[in-house]
Design a protein around this motif. Structure first.
Motif, PDB file in Angstrom:
ATOM      1  N   UNK A  11       0.842  -1.188   0.000  1.00  0.00           N
ATOM      2  CA  UNK A  11       0.000   0.000   0.000  1.00  0.00           C
ATOM      3  C   UNK A  11       0.872   1.230   0.000  1.00  0.00           C
ATOM      4  N   UNK A  12       0.501   2.216  -0.788  1.00  0.00           N
ATOM      5  CA  UNK A  12       1.238   3.462  -0.828  1.00  0.00           C
ATOM      6  C   UNK A  12       0.707   4.398   0.243  1.00  0.00           C
ATOM      7  N   UNK A  13       1.631   5.160   0.842  1.00  0.00           N
ATOM      8  CA  UNK A  13       1.209   6.149   1.832  1.00  0.00           C
ATOM      9  C   UNK A  13       0.538   5.502   3.021  1.00  0.00           C
ATOM     10  N   UNK A  14      -0.496   6.164   3.495  1.00  0.00           N
ATOM     11  CA  UNK A  14      -1.234   5.682   4.656  1.00  0.00           C
ATOM     12  C   UNK A  14      -2.595   5.134   4.260  1.00  0.00           C
ATOM     13  N   UNK A  15      -2.715   4.572   3.078  1.00  0.00           N
ATOM     14  CA  UNK A  15      -3.979   4.039   2.594  1.00  0.00           C
ATOM     15  C   UNK A  15      -4.349   2.753   3.299  1.00  0.00           C
ATOM     16  N   UNK A  16      -5.454   2.142   2.875  1.00  0.00           N
ATOM     17  CA  UNK A  16      -5.902   0.894   3.502  1.00  0.00           C
ATOM     18  C   UNK A  16      -4.862  -0.207   3.363  1.00  0.00           C
ATOM     19  N   UNK A  17      -4.879  -1.128   4.311  1.00  0.00           N
ATOM     20  CA  UNK A  17      -4.005  -2.287   4.201  1.00  0.00           C
ATOM     21  C   UNK A  17      -4.418  -3.121   2.998  1.00  0.00           C
ATOM     22  N   UNK A  18      -3.448  -3.818   2.423  1.00  0.00           N
ATOM     23  CA  UNK A  18      -3.726  -4.619   1.235  1.00  0.00           C
ATOM     24  C   UNK A  18      -4.137  -6.037   1.635  1.00  0.00           C
ATOM     25  N   UNK A  19      -5.006  -6.609   0.819  1.00  0.00           N
ATOM     26  CA  UNK A  19      -5.574  -7.931   1.072  1.00  0.00           C
ATOM     27  C   UNK A  19      -5.539  -8.763  -0.194  1.00  0.00           C
ATOM     28  N   UNK A  20      -5.171 -10.021  -0.061  1.00  0.00           N
ATOM     29  CA  UNK A  20      -5.331 -10.993  -1.140  1.00  0.00           C
ATOM     30  C   UNK A  20      -6.124 -12.178  -0.607  1.00  0.00           C
ATOM     31  N   UNK A  21      -6.901 -12.799  -1.484  1.00  0.00           N
ATOM     32  CA  UNK A  21      -7.799 -13.886  -1.080  1.00  0.00           C
ATOM     33  C   UNK A  21      -7.426 -15.145  -1.840  1.00  0.00           C
ATOM     34  N   UNK A  22      -7.240 -16.228  -1.095  1.00  0.00           N
ATOM     35  CA  UNK A  22      -6.911 -17.529  -1.667  1.00  0.00           C
ATOM     36  C   UNK A  22      -8.110 -18.450  -1.461  1.00  0.00           C
ATOM     37  N   UNK A  23      -8.629 -19.005  -2.568  1.00  0.00           N
ATOM     38  CA  UNK A  23      -9.836 -19.828  -2.463  1.00  0.00           C
ATOM     39  C   UNK A  23     -11.057 -18.960  -2.302  1.00  0.00           C
ATOM     40  N   UNK A  24     -11.269 -18.075  -3.243  1.00  0.00           N
ATOM     41  CA  UNK A  24     -12.308 -17.044  -3.118  1.00  0.00           C
ATOM     42  C   UNK A  24     -13.643 -17.563  -3.646  1.00  0.00           C
ATOM     43  N   UNK A  25     -14.343 -18.323  -2.781  1.00  0.00           N
ATOM     44  CA  UNK A  25     -15.682 -18.790  -3.099  1.00  0.00           C
ATOM     45  C   UNK A  25     -16.717 -17.825  -2.560  1.00  0.00           C
ATOM     46  N   UNK A  42     -17.148 -11.134   1.521  1.00  0.00           N
ATOM     47  CA  UNK A  42     -16.337 -10.260   2.364  1.00  0.00           C
ATOM     48  C   UNK A  42     -15.521  -9.292   1.512  1.00  0.00           C
ATOM     49  N   UNK A  43     -14.943  -9.788   0.411  1.00  0.00           N
ATOM     50  CA  UNK A  43     -14.174  -8.916  -0.463  1.00  0.00           C
ATOM     51  C   UNK A  43     -15.005  -7.766  -1.004  1.00  0.00           C
ATOM     52  N   UNK A  44     -16.222  -8.074  -1.403  1.00  0.00           N
ATOM     53  CA  UNK A  44     -17.106  -7.022  -1.939  1.00  0.00           C
ATOM     54  C   UNK A  44     -17.445  -5.991  -0.876  1.00  0.00           C
ATOM     55  N   UNK A  45     -17.735  -6.459   0.331  1.00  0.00           N
ATOM     56  CA  UNK A  45     -18.079  -5.535   1.413  1.00  0.00           C
ATOM     57  C   UNK A  45     -16.889  -4.661   1.788  1.00  0.00           C
ATOM     58  N   UNK A  46     -15.715  -5.246   1.910  1.00  0.00           N
ATOM     59  CA  UNK A  46     -14.538  -4.460   2.276  1.00  0.00           C
ATOM     60  C   UNK A  46     -14.147  -3.486   1.169  1.00  0.00           C
ATOM     61  N   UNK A  47     -14.322  -3.899  -0.076  1.00  0.00           N
ATOM     62  CA  UNK A  47     -14.029  -2.981  -1.177  1.00  0.00           C
ATOM     63  C   UNK A  47     -15.004  -1.801  -1.156  1.00  0.00           C
ATOM     64  N   UNK A  48     -16.281  -2.086  -0.929  1.00  0.00           N
ATOM     65  CA  UNK A  48     -17.285  -1.017  -0.912  1.00  0.00           C
ATOM     66  C   UNK A  48     -17.022  -0.019   0.211  1.00  0.00           C
ATOM     67  N   UNK A  49     -16.560  -0.524   1.350  1.00  0.00           N
ATOM     68  CA  UNK A  49     -16.297   0.346   2.498  1.00  0.00           C
ATOM     69  C   UNK A  49     -14.872   0.900   2.506  1.00  0.00           C
ATOM     70  N   UNK A  50     -14.073   0.514   1.495  1.00  0.00           N
ATOM     71  CA  UNK A  50     -12.664   0.919   1.407  1.00  0.00           C
ATOM     72  C   UNK A  50     -11.893   0.532   2.665  1.00  0.00           C
ATOM     73  N   UNK A  51     -12.269  -0.615   3.222  1.00  0.00           N
ATOM     74  CA  UNK A  51     -11.597  -1.117   4.424  1.00  0.00           C
ATOM     75  C   UNK A  51     -10.223  -1.663   4.076  1.00  0.00           C
ATOM     76  N   UNK A  52     -10.157  -2.473   3.018  1.00  0.00           N
ATOM     77  CA  UNK A  52      -8.908  -3.020   2.516  1.00  0.00           C
ATOM     78  C   UNK A  52      -8.787  -2.712   1.029  1.00  0.00           C
ATOM     79  N   UNK A  53      -7.555  -2.697   0.544  1.00  0.00           N
ATOM     80  CA  UNK A  53      -7.285  -2.600  -0.890  1.00  0.00           C
ATOM     81  C   UNK A  53      -7.037  -4.020  -1.408  1.00  0.00           C
ATOM     82  N   UNK A  54      -7.960  -4.551  -2.197  1.00  0.00           N
ATOM     83  CA  UNK A  54      -7.812  -5.916  -2.693  1.00  0.00           C
ATOM     84  C   UNK A  54      -6.740  -5.963  -3.772  1.00  0.00           C
TER      85      UNK A  54
END
Length: 308
Positions: A24-38, A44-56
């Motif tokens: 992640x650049x600067x002080x932005x959201x922490x980065x997230x990767x998902x393994x086995x994304x069923x 969860x990925x969609x919700x966190x992306x919508x809320x800008x909680x994590x950077x996927x």
């Protein structure tokens, strides 16, 4: 999601605000990767992306096509073809099936992506964070956070996720990041004992799966007594719903009614004998419930057993 993925490459598009190494650049959201994304991972990925909680960053599935479908649902991220293609992320969610979680974690650990600043977690109800031990050996903080609900329809769950209870356990460093992240999408996290995770999941089985089985046994008994199956379910429904509502409102002990609560053990004996003649297996279940209900009735009566 298997422990390894295919070798076919995919085009890589760096998201806005990401450094070339995937951090992640600067002080932005922490980065997230998902393994086995069923279904769970996509929701969860969609919700966190919508809320800008994590950077996927990346999604790794059995196939690149499946990973891309997950990215499309989430609205972010890139499909990876192998563990080697994963960029370095702050957090890795292993959302594969229970039987594959340990293998996926071992493959992630072997990829060299983890360090003492990494967080690795899963959402299994049956497994604990101990099953991520391979990541822990690389210095990563570990956790398990289990949303207590069905994910049959990810789109509907994403719309109505707020209020979902989540059983959580793991390392303090992981929970310090993940608990606020789940709170941000409306979840209510509750701490559980790491070493009691199997018992925790058994509680959910009692409350959900075995309740359905109990309804089936009651329905079969009604049918054996001469009622049509569809009428049997209609008789069960108000009894079950009112009993459940009273248990949630008053507590199980105060809500208990029936022959054992009244101390009418002669009726209990006759019922047991009738069930025994009909179905010995159901009779064994009746007997076990009798013993447990006697204990519950004693709590209702201030410690006095109905048989005393």
């Amino acid at each position: 999601m298997a422990g390894t993925a295919g070798s076919t490459g995919t085009a890589r598009q760096l998201g806005t605000g990401l450094a070339d190494d995937g951090g992640a650049a600067g002080n932005g959201p922490k980065t997230l990767s998902i393994i086995g994304c069923g279904k769970v991972g996509k929701t969860l990925g969609r919700l966190w992306h919508a809320q800008q909680t994590f950077q996927l960053l990346d999604v790794l599935n059995r196939s690149v096509a499946s990973a891309q479908q997950a990215c499309n649902f989430i609205g972010a991220g890139a499909a990876a073809a192998s563990y080697d293609e994963l960029r370095n992320a702050d957090i890795y969610l292993i959302a594969a099936g229970d039987d594959q979680i340990a293998a996926c974690c071992e493959a992630l650990a072997a990829s060299g992506k983890l360090n003492s600043d990494s967080i690795v977690f899963h959402c299994s109800g049956a497994l604990s964070s101990h099953d991520l031990a391979a990541a822990g050996l690389q210095g990563a903080a570990l956790a398990s956070i289990h949303p207590i609900r069905s994910f049959a329809d990810p789109q509907q769950v994403a719309l109505h996720f707020a209020g979902t209870w989540c059983g959580s356990e793991g390392d303090a460093a992981a929970l310090a990041v993940l608990t606020p992240a789940f709170n941000a999408i409306g979840a209510q996290a509750v701490n559980i004992k790491r070493d009691s995770k199997v018992l925790y999941h058994a509680a959910a089985v009692f409350a959900s799966n075995y309740l359905v089985t109990l309804i089936d046994v009651a329905s079969q008994a009604y049918v054996e007594a001469g009622l049509p199956p569809e009428i049997a379910l209609k008789l069960i429904e108000p009894l079950l719903l009112e009993s459940a509502a009273n248990a949630f409102k008053l507590g199980p002990a105060a809500a208990l009614t029936g022959p054992i609560a009244r101390g009418d053990m002669a009726t209990v004996r006759r019922q047991y004998q009738a069930v025994q003649q009909w179905d010995p297996q159901a009779a064994a279940l009746y007997r076990q419930f009798e013993l447990l209900t006697l204990e519950l009735a004693a709590r209702k009566n201030g410690g006095t057993s109905p048989t005393a």
